[in-house]
Motif scaffolding. Structure first.
Motif, short mmCIF file in Angstrom:
data_model
loop_
_atom_site.label_atom_id
_atom_site.label_comp_id
_atom_site.label_asym_id
_atom_site.label_seq_id
_atom_site.Cartn_x
_atom_site.Cartn_y
_atom_site.Cartn_z
N TYR A 73 -35.67 47.67 21.83
CA TYR A 73 -37.02 47.27 22.28
C TYR A 73 -37.60 46.19 21.36
N ASP A 118 -35.93 42.85 21.74
CA ASP A 118 -36.38 42.20 22.97
C ASP A 118 -37.73 41.51 22.76
N ILE A 119 -38.67 42.23 22.15
CA ILE A 119 -40.01 41.66 21.93
C ILE A 119 -39.93 40.50 20.93
N TRP A 139 -38.81 37.23 22.38
CA TRP A 139 -39.70 36.74 23.42
C TRP A 139 -41.10 36.40 22.92
N PHE A 168 -47.20 41.07 33.60
CA PHE A 168 -45.84 40.98 33.06
C PHE A 168 -45.85 41.15 31.55
N LYS A 193 -46.83 44.81 30.68
CA LYS A 193 -45.76 45.75 31.04
C LYS A 193 -44.59 45.66 30.07
N ARG A 194 -44.25 44.44 29.65
CA ARG A 194 -43.10 44.28 28.76
C ARG A 194 -43.38 44.87 27.39
N ARG A 199 -44.12 48.87 28.07
CA ARG A 199 -43.09 49.58 28.85
C ARG A 199 -43.74 50.47 29.90
#
Length: 256
Positions: free
Chosen positions: A108, A111-112, A115, A148, A151-152, A155
Motif C-alpha cells: 500500500y 503504491d502511494i 503516485w 479517485f 478512494k486510493r 482504500r
C-alpha cells in the motif's frame, strides 16, 4: 498539526473530519489562492508524504518476523521447564498475525509513494478548477477525480480509512504488548509462590541459566526491530488520514 479528535486511523469519519477541518481552514484561508500551485501543496503536505527509506524500515522488520517465530518454536520444542509454554505459543500467534498485514502495508505504501507526486499535481489542478466549475459535466468530472484520490488513499468509497488486512490498531497494540511483556519475563515460568509474592523478572533471572536468558534476549531484540516496522507502518497509516483531512479542509475553503 496535531489532531484533536482523530488519534488513530479508525477515528476518521465525516464528523471528525468536519471538526478537525475548522482549525486547518483558519490556518490556510488567507494563503490559498487561485490558481493553487503544486509547490504550495508540496510544502503544506510534506509532513504526510511517504519517504521510500521508511518503507525499507518496514520491509527489514517484516523479514525478521519468520526467523523470530522459528526461534520461539525452538524454545517450545525444547520443553525446558524454565519456559512458560502457553506464553511462547501466544507470542508465536501474535507474530504470525503480523506478517501478512505488514506485507500488505508495504505494498500500500509503495503504491502511494509512487503516485503521491502525480497526485499533488492533479490535486492542484482540481482545486484551481473548482471555483470556476459551472456546468454539471465540469462538476461531475472534478468530483470523479477527487473521489479517485480519496478512494486510493483511504482504500474506501467513504470517508473512512480501510485498514483491513494491514497494520491496524489491534496489530499495533499487540506488538507493543509483546515487547512490554518480554521485559517482564513473559517467556519464563513463574512459580505459584513467585506470583503470590509478586516477584519481579529481575529477581528470577538468578535461577535461569545464562544460555536460556541469551536465547530470549536475542528474540527480544528481534521483537524490538519488528516493532519499529509495525510502528512505522501504523504511523504512515495515520499520516494518510491526516493528509485526507487536510485535502478535505482545502476543498471546503474553495467551495465555501
Amino acid at each position: 498539526m496535531s489532531m484533536l479528535y482523530i488519534h488513530s486511523p479508525k477515528d476518521l469519519n465525516i464528523k471528525t473530519a468536519e471538526v478537525e477541518s475548522v482549525q486547518i481552514i483558519r490556518n490556510v484561508k488567507g494563503r490559498l489562492k487561485i490558481p493553487v500551485s503544486k509547490e504550495l501543496l508540496l510544502n503544506d503536505f510534506s509532513q504526510y508524504l511517504i519517504d521510500i527509506n521508511n518503507i525499507d524500515v518496514i520491509i527489514n522488520s517484516s523479514e525478521i518476523v519468520k526467523p523470530a517465530i522459528s526461534k520461539i518454536n525452538e524454545l517450545i520444542i525444547s520443553r525446558n521447564s524454565v519456559y512458560e509454554l502457553i506464553n511462547l505459543g501466544r507470542a508465536v500467534s501474535m507474530l504470525e498475525e503480523l506478517y501478512e498485514p505488514m506485507i500488505s502495508n508495504i505494498n500500500y505504501l509503495k503504491d502511494i509513494e509512487s503516485w503521491q507526486n502525480h497526485m499533488l499535481g492533479s490535486l492542484a489542478l482540481i482545486l484551481s478548477s473548482l471555483p470556476s466549475a459551472r456546468t454539471t459535466d465540469e462538476k461531475i468530472k472534478l468530483n470523479n477525480e477527487l473521489n479517485f484520490i480519496f478512494k486510493r488513499i483511504l482504500r474506501n468509497d467513504q470517508i473512512l480509512f480501510n485498514s483491513s488486512g494491514m497494520i491496524n490498531e489491534g496489530k499495533f497494540a499487540r506488538i507493543n504488548d509483546l515487547n512490554k511483556s518480554l521485559n517482564e519475563g513473559f517467556f519464563f515460568h513463574f512459580t505459584v509462590k513467585e506470583h503470590l509474592d509478586k516477584v519481579k523478572y529481575n529477581e528470577i533471572k538468578a535461577r535461569i541459566p545464562d544460555s536460556e536468558l541469551n536465547k530470549v534476549n536475542d528474540i527480544a531484540k528481534d521483537i524490538i526491530e519488528i516493532k519499529k516496522g509495525v510502528d512505522r507502518a501504523y504511523d504512515y497509516n495515520m499520516k494518510m488520514v491526516q493528509l485526507i483531512v487536510n485535502i478535505y479542509s482545502y476543498l471546503k475553503v474553495l467551495v465555501s
